[in-house]
Design an enzyme around this catalytic site. Sequence first.
Site, PDB file in Angstrom:
ATOM      1  N   ASP A  43       0.835  -1.207   0.000  1.00 23.62           N
ATOM      2  CA  ASP A  43       0.000   0.000   0.000  1.00 23.62           C
ATOM      3  C   ASP A  43       0.866   1.252   0.000  1.00 23.62           C
ATOM      4  O   ASP A  43       0.357   2.371  -0.072  1.00 23.62           O
ATOM      5  CB  ASP A  43      -1.008   0.004   1.148  1.00 23.62           C
ATOM      6  CG  ASP A  43      -0.383  -0.106   2.525  1.00 23.62           C
ATOM      7  OD1 ASP A  43       0.862  -0.147   2.630  1.00 23.62           O
ATOM      8  OD2 ASP A  43      -1.143  -0.152   3.516  1.00 23.62           O
ATOM      9  N   SER A  44       2.190   1.054  -0.001  1.00 26.59           N
ATOM     10  CA  SER A  44       3.121   2.156  -0.261  1.00 26.59           C
ATOM     11  C   SER A  44       2.856   2.806  -1.613  1.00 26.59           C
ATOM     12  O   SER A  44       3.315   3.923  -1.874  1.00 26.59           O
ATOM     13  CB  SER A  44       4.564   1.638  -0.222  1.00 26.59           C
ATOM     14  OG  SER A  44       4.721   0.496  -1.055  1.00 26.59           O
ATOM     15  N   ASP A  82      -0.769  -6.258   0.240  1.00 29.15           N
ATOM     16  CA  ASP A  82      -1.260  -5.580   1.437  1.00 29.15           C
ATOM     17  C   ASP A  82      -2.780  -5.490   1.429  1.00 29.15           C
ATOM     18  O   ASP A  82      -3.393  -5.234   0.377  1.00 29.15           O
ATOM     19  CB  ASP A  82      -0.712  -4.146   1.496  1.00 29.15           C
ATOM     20  CG  ASP A  82       0.623  -4.046   2.199  1.00 29.15           C
ATOM     21  OD1 ASP A  82       0.914  -4.906   3.054  1.00 29.15           O
ATOM     22  OD2 ASP A  82       1.377  -3.104   1.900  1.00 29.15           O
ATOM     23  N   LYS A 110      -0.882  -9.368   3.524  1.00 34.05           N
ATOM     24  CA  LYS A 110      -0.142  -8.776   4.647  1.00 34.05           C
ATOM     25  C   LYS A 110      -1.058  -7.804   5.376  1.00 34.05           C
ATOM     26  O   LYS A 110      -1.722  -6.971   4.742  1.00 34.05           O
ATOM     27  CB  LYS A 110       1.119  -8.055   4.179  1.00 34.05           C
ATOM     28  CG  LYS A 110       1.945  -7.450   5.337  1.00 34.05           C
ATOM     29  CD  LYS A 110       3.311  -6.996   4.883  1.00 34.05           C
ATOM     30  CE  LYS A 110       3.288  -5.694   4.112  1.00 34.05           C
ATOM     31  NZ  LYS A 110       2.801  -4.535   4.918  1.00 34.05           N
ATOM     32  N   GLU A 112      -1.338  -5.350   9.185  1.00 33.15           N
ATOM     33  CA  GLU A 112      -0.522  -4.689  10.194  1.00 33.15           C
ATOM     34  C   GLU A 112      -1.175  -4.758  11.569  1.00 33.15           C
ATOM     35  O   GLU A 112      -2.367  -4.476  11.710  1.00 33.15           O
ATOM     36  CB  GLU A 112      -0.326  -3.215   9.830  1.00 33.15           C
ATOM     37  CG  GLU A 112       0.383  -2.996   8.505  1.00 33.15           C
ATOM     38  CD  GLU A 112       0.569  -1.521   8.180  1.00 33.15           C
ATOM     39  OE1 GLU A 112       1.073  -1.229   7.085  1.00 33.15           O
ATOM     40  OE2 GLU A 112       0.224  -0.659   9.018  1.00 33.15           O
ATOM     41  N   GLU A 179       9.454  -3.893  10.779  1.00 34.46           N
ATOM     42  CA  GLU A 179       9.927  -2.633  10.218  1.00 34.46           C
ATOM     43  C   GLU A 179      10.429  -1.711  11.315  1.00 34.46           C
ATOM     44  O   GLU A 179       9.746  -1.497  12.325  1.00 34.46           O
ATOM     45  CB  GLU A 179       8.819  -1.936   9.432  1.00 34.46           C
ATOM     46  CG  GLU A 179       9.256  -0.617   8.809  1.00 34.46           C
ATOM     47  CD  GLU A 179       8.264  -0.017   7.831  1.00 34.46           C
ATOM     48  OE1 GLU A 179       8.534   1.100   7.345  1.00 34.46           O
ATOM     49  OE2 GLU A 179       7.227  -0.651   7.557  1.00 34.46           O
TER      50      GLU A 179
END
Length: 268
Positions: A43-44, A82, A110, A112, A179
């Site tokens: 999602d960057s 993501d 993925k 978070e 991270e």
Amino acid sequence: MISLTDLRRFKAEGRKFSCLTCYDASFAKALEVAEVDTILIGDSLGMTIQGHDSTLPVNIEDMVYHTQNVARANSHAFIMADLPFMSYATVEDALINSRKVMQVGAHAVKIEGGAWLAYTVSSLTRNGVPVCVHLGLTPQSVHVFGGYKLQAKTRSAADQLLEDCQAVVDAGAALLLLECVPAVLAKEVAEKFSVPVIGIGAGVDTDGQVLVIQDMLGLTFGRVARFVRNFMREQSGENAIVDAIKAYHQAVLDKTFPAKEHTFQVEL
């Protein structure tokens, strides 16, 4: 094509593996030529592709679009996608949105968070969705953290991260991604758990490494994160982009990246 079984075997054998973000077919093919092991449709893309100042505006339709573009051109790498901000706030949301990206070519999703994700992880795993859990600096929570900062800097915070890792691994997490955490903590996580651990700004002792491809190619304008290395600077010629990606892949395998200057050295 590299599978989750291969990544587990790499870890057991002590063989590092590479990962880069990718959002389109052209770069997916370049990563394939360079034999990069895993691809993250991150999602960057909210920042690198869409021009936002965070990942928060990205929606599931964006992720589906970019995942299918990458998957069409890929016949080598393991693909993770993501789930974007608030797209897995409930288990039902997580199941629906995981189906969307898996059906267009992702091999894993993925998400978070920490221990609170355990039920979501177990539900996805039961339904055939491998899950990578992203811990430490989680960009979707940037406003909670007050910016992009090193996480788990104290022993108590490190112990909490270890507890979170334990909870999601017990729930069935297939991979972990750390991270911006101290290298000594990332090493502890990689040694403690049998699942592959990917790092970004987490030192050389994780099982795999990931970078945003634009960062790795020197396409970062403004502040460059400590953990970034510009591999494009070392290349020239008509195949410079692919050569830079190959150099990154080899540096991960050789354990020459990340070096100490890309690492947060904090005693815990």
